[in-house]
Every structure is written in C-alpha cells, then in structure tokens.
Design a protein around this motif. Sequence first.
Motif, PDB file in Angstrom:
ATOM      1  N   ALA A  72      -4.902  54.732 -34.493  1.00  0.00           N
ATOM      2  CA  ALA A  72      -6.242  54.441 -33.968  1.00  0.00           C
ATOM      3  C   ALA A  72      -7.263  54.129 -35.054  1.00  0.00           C
ATOM      4  N   ILE A  73      -6.940  54.419 -36.307  1.00  0.00           N
ATOM      5  CA  ILE A  73      -7.923  54.291 -37.376  1.00  0.00           C
ATOM      6  C   ILE A  73      -8.229  52.822 -37.667  1.00  0.00           C
ATOM      7  N   MET A  74      -9.490  52.535 -37.969  1.00  0.00           N
ATOM      8  CA  MET A  74      -9.890  51.189 -38.373  1.00  0.00           C
ATOM      9  C   MET A  74     -10.109  51.191 -39.885  1.00  0.00           C
ATOM     10  N   PRO A  75      -9.490  50.261 -40.611  1.00  0.00           N
ATOM     11  CA  PRO A  75      -9.661  50.217 -42.064  1.00  0.00           C
ATOM     12  C   PRO A  75     -11.137  50.196 -42.442  1.00  0.00           C
ATOM     13  N   SER A  76     -11.512  51.079 -43.358  1.00  0.00           N
ATOM     14  CA  SER A  76     -12.916  51.212 -43.758  1.00  0.00           C
ATOM     15  C   SER A  76     -13.000  51.365 -45.267  1.00  0.00           C
ATOM     16  N   ASP A  77     -14.162  51.031 -45.806  1.00  0.00           N
ATOM     17  CA  ASP A  77     -14.380  51.212 -47.240  1.00  0.00           C
ATOM     18  C   ASP A  77     -15.873  51.212 -47.521  1.00  0.00           C
ATOM     19  N   ARG A  78     -16.240  51.831 -48.625  1.00  0.00           N
ATOM     20  CA  ARG A  78     -17.637  51.858 -49.049  1.00  0.00           C
ATOM     21  C   ARG A  78     -17.845  50.768 -50.080  1.00  0.00           C
ATOM     22  N   LEU A  79     -18.822  49.919 -49.877  1.00  0.00           N
ATOM     23  CA  LEU A  79     -19.086  48.849 -50.838  1.00  0.00           C
ATOM     24  C   LEU A  79     -19.668  49.424 -52.122  1.00  0.00           C
ATOM     25  N   ASP A  80     -19.138  48.980 -53.247  1.00  0.00           N
ATOM     26  CA  ASP A  80     -19.652  49.369 -54.548  1.00  0.00           C
ATOM     27  C   ASP A  80     -20.700  48.337 -54.959  1.00  0.00           C
ATOM     28  N   LEU A  81     -21.978  48.725 -54.824  1.00  0.00           N
ATOM     29  CA  LEU A  81     -23.072  47.799 -55.133  1.00  0.00           C
ATOM     30  C   LEU A  81     -23.770  48.145 -56.445  1.00  0.00           C
ATOM     31  N   GLY A  82     -23.148  49.007 -57.238  1.00  0.00           N
ATOM     32  CA  GLY A  82     -23.741  49.374 -58.523  1.00  0.00           C
ATOM     33  C   GLY A  82     -24.480  50.691 -58.454  1.00  0.00           C
ATOM     34  N   LYS A  83     -24.697  51.285 -59.600  1.00  0.00           N
ATOM     35  CA  LYS A  83     -25.291  52.614 -59.659  1.00  0.00           C
ATOM     36  C   LYS A  83     -26.738  52.641 -59.185  1.00  0.00           C
ATOM     37  N   ASP A  84     -27.415  51.481 -59.213  1.00  0.00           N
ATOM     38  CA  ASP A  84     -28.823  51.445 -58.804  1.00  0.00           C
ATOM     39  C   ASP A  84     -29.002  51.073 -57.333  1.00  0.00           C
ATOM     40  N   SER A  85     -27.898  50.920 -56.615  1.00  0.00           N
ATOM     41  CA  SER A  85     -28.004  50.542 -55.205  1.00  0.00           C
ATOM     42  C   SER A  85     -28.598  51.690 -54.392  1.00  0.00           C
ATOM     43  N   ILE A  86     -29.188  51.351 -53.265  1.00  0.00           N
ATOM     44  CA  ILE A  86     -29.870  52.325 -52.422  1.00  0.00           C
ATOM     45  C   ILE A  86     -29.105  52.481 -51.116  1.00  0.00           C
ATOM     46  N   GLY A  87     -28.938  53.713 -50.687  1.00  0.00           N
ATOM     47  CA  GLY A  87     -28.272  53.973 -49.419  1.00  0.00           C
ATOM     48  C   GLY A  87     -26.768  53.929 -49.554  1.00  0.00           C
ATOM     49  N   ALA A  88     -26.106  53.787 -48.404  1.00  0.00           N
ATOM     50  CA  ALA A  88     -24.649  53.766 -48.361  1.00  0.00           C
ATOM     51  C   ALA A  88     -24.207  52.643 -47.440  1.00  0.00           C
ATOM     52  N   ALA A  89     -23.577  51.611 -48.018  1.00  0.00           N
ATOM     53  CA  ALA A  89     -23.124  50.446 -47.265  1.00  0.00           C
ATOM     54  C   ALA A  89     -21.631  50.576 -46.991  1.00  0.00           C
ATOM     55  N   TRP A  90     -21.265  50.649 -45.714  1.00  0.00           N
ATOM     56  CA  TRP A  90     -19.875  50.860 -45.313  1.00  0.00           C
ATOM     57  C   TRP A  90     -19.357  49.670 -44.519  1.00  0.00           C
ATOM     58  N   TRP A  91     -18.194  49.177 -44.939  1.00  0.00           N
ATOM     59  CA  TRP A  91     -17.504  48.070 -44.272  1.00  0.00           C
ATOM     60  C   TRP A  91     -16.404  48.630 -43.388  1.00  0.00           C
ATOM     61  N   VAL A  92     -16.201  48.022 -42.236  1.00  0.00           N
ATOM     62  CA  VAL A  92     -15.108  48.434 -41.352  1.00  0.00           C
ATOM     63  C   VAL A  92     -14.492  47.194 -40.718  1.00  0.00           C
ATOM     64  N   ASP A  93     -13.168  47.169 -40.647  1.00  0.00           N
ATOM     65  CA  ASP A  93     -12.440  46.080 -40.004  1.00  0.00           C
ATOM     66  C   ASP A  93     -12.141  46.502 -38.569  1.00  0.00           C
ATOM     67  N   GLY A 124     -10.930  44.520 -36.232  1.00  0.00           N
ATOM     68  CA  GLY A 124      -9.932  43.649 -35.622  1.00  0.00           C
ATOM     69  C   GLY A 124     -10.424  42.235 -35.473  1.00  0.00           C
ATOM     70  N   ASP A 125     -11.103  41.935 -34.361  1.00  0.00           N
ATOM     71  CA  ASP A 125     -11.575  40.569 -34.141  1.00  0.00           C
ATOM     72  C   ASP A 125     -12.783  40.248 -35.001  1.00  0.00           C
ATOM     73  N   LYS A 126     -13.458  41.274 -35.508  1.00  0.00           N
ATOM     74  CA  LYS A 126     -14.570  41.066 -36.423  1.00  0.00           C
ATOM     75  C   LYS A 126     -14.688  42.276 -37.342  1.00  0.00           C
ATOM     76  N   ALA A 127     -15.417  42.102 -38.401  1.00  0.00           N
ATOM     77  CA  ALA A 127     -15.689  43.217 -39.314  1.00  0.00           C
ATOM     78  C   ALA A 127     -17.182  43.520 -39.250  1.00  0.00           C
ATOM     79  N   HIS A 128     -17.558  44.698 -39.698  1.00  0.00           N
ATOM     80  CA  HIS A 128     -18.959  45.106 -39.661  1.00  0.00           C
ATOM     81  C   HIS A 128     -19.367  45.705 -41.006  1.00  0.00           C
ATOM     82  N   LEU A 129     -20.644  45.595 -41.294  1.00  0.00           N
ATOM     83  CA  LEU A 129     -21.249  46.346 -42.393  1.00  0.00           C
ATOM     84  C   LEU A 129     -22.334  47.225 -41.794  1.00  0.00           C
ATOM     85  N   ARG A 130     -22.205  48.534 -42.005  1.00  0.00           N
ATOM     86  CA  ARG A 130     -23.206  49.490 -41.545  1.00  0.00           C
ATOM     87  C   ARG A 130     -23.840  50.079 -42.798  1.00  0.00           C
TER      88      ARG A 130
END
Length: 306
Positions: free
Chosen positions: A181-202, A204-210
């Motif tokens: 049931a798990i959807m492949p997910s990962d945290r985007l590495d935007l550098g040490k000065d990035s703000i917040g937490a950007a998470w990618w998830v696949d 299936g028919d589309k991917a999302h960035l939250r």
Amino acid sequence: MGKSKRNSPKPGGNRAQRLAERRAALQEAEQTVARPFQGLASECDLVALREFVPSATAELKLAEGVAAERTVVLATVLPGAVSALVRAGDSPTGYVGVQVQAPSSDPAADIAASILWTQSADPGDSLAVAHAAPGGPTLADVLVTDAPLELTVHQDFDWWVPEGVQPDPQIAATIEQAKQAIMPSDRLDLGKDSIGAAWWVDAGDKAHLRWVRPESEDDLMLALARLHAAGGLNLGEGSRFAGSFRTHGLLVPVFDLDPDRHVSEWASPAAEFGDRLAEALAVETPLTPEQRRSRDGLRSRQVTLR
C-alpha cells in the motif's frame, strides 16, 4: 389507533443528547493545541511525518537533563499504530510513533510522554496509547529544540523487524500488506538554507509535492496570492498548483507533478520557487484587486485537516 406523531421519537436520537455531543465537540476543539510543534527546528518535518509521510525514522537528540538511558528513534508509524515500544537486544532501543491509534488534542505532549516512557519500560514492552500528564514535560523540554531531524526515508516497513530476526507469520503478513500500500516518498534536498519541508510522493498516475511551511498561514496565503496573480505559482513545466491544506497551525501548498520525472529533477525548480516565494513574503504593500481575487480563489481550494 396509531401513536401520535407528536410523541414519536425524532430521527437522530434525543435532542439533549445531540446538544451534549455538540458541546463536547466544541470543548475538544477549544482544547486542541493550534500549533503543537512550534519552537522546534524540526516543526515542519514533524508535521509531515504526522500527516502524510508513510515510512521514515530519525534518531532523536534528547535535551540535557533528560535521563537518556536508551537511544530513542522517532518513527512515522509502529506496528499496530502503538505510541511507543522498546526493542529488545544488547542495547535496547526505544521507538516512538507519531501516527498513532488515539491521538490527544496535543500530539507533541503525546510524543514527549512516549519518549519518557521508553527510558524505563522493559525491553519488549509496548505502549498502546500515550497519556501525557496535564502540565507535564513538553516536547521542547525533552528534545534539543534547535536540532533538525536527520531523517532516513524508507520505501517499506522492513525496519519494523531487527536485522537478522525472522518475524512471525502474522508480523510478516502485516509488513507485506503495508508494503503493497505504500507510495514511494522522499524529502527534497533544497540546501541547508531552505525553509520548511518539501516532500515528494509518487501517487501512480501523478506525483505531488507537499511543502510544509513555517510562516503564519495569513502571511503565506498573501504571498501565494501574489505569485498566482503574476503567473508564478508553479514549479515550471510539468507542474501545477493543486491547492493547499491547513494542519497543526501551518499551511501546506500542494503541487501536481509529472510522474515521469525523478524526484531529484524537482529540486532545482523547487528551490527557484522558494526564492520567488521569499520575495513575495517580503512585500508589505496591500494586495491589488487582481491579487485579492487570486487570494479568494486559493482559499476556496483550501482544506483543513484535524
């Protein structure tokens, strides 16, 4: 003769009972901590782990003065969605879950209580539900507040079982079911000065960035409106702003992404969007009529998660 309709029971139960349930719901809402993880450097990642990341772990850095008898690992979810457990072994390790069976109105206090429980529990024990004492230690009392989480993102739940241990058939079946049931997910590495937490998830028919953001909801909404009116509310080709949701006192913009592109391909576009967003956040002039229309449209597509 049939009974008078006047004396017949009304559908939906007794009115006094319904009013009592309504009062109880309002009281619970009033007691809910609006921004439970505020003040922690890991606030945005804690919100992500609590709400939508399927499988990730991080060893916690406990505050000075906390009786740290054992290493404590924070996890998205534990077997059975228990609050905590202590894994037996030569060096027993405590595990604390953030996605649990029965969360209270203050999930941060639940986590703090679970962390403290792991220090005295017997190896092999588990804590089904954390009971945070009123006025007891907060998560900021238990953790090093300025330490970000050093996350390990998993694409399965094999870490539920120690390496080299053969799980019993029931646990093995649960892990396999969760893995399917798990959807492949990962945290985007935007550098040490990035703000917040950007998470990618696949999905299936589309991917999302939250992208969980730490700014106040109002300030962030105004900035998003400015970008929308200027045509800059996107991550470039293959992306589309899908909406936003509110949770734990924060606003989370969501983007639909081309699923054929690898997660690493979105790091640069996301970083560029982050720069545009920072510029929009710095603007202090009132919204123009066009920007106000954008704001109203964005709010109409906003969802609140409890």
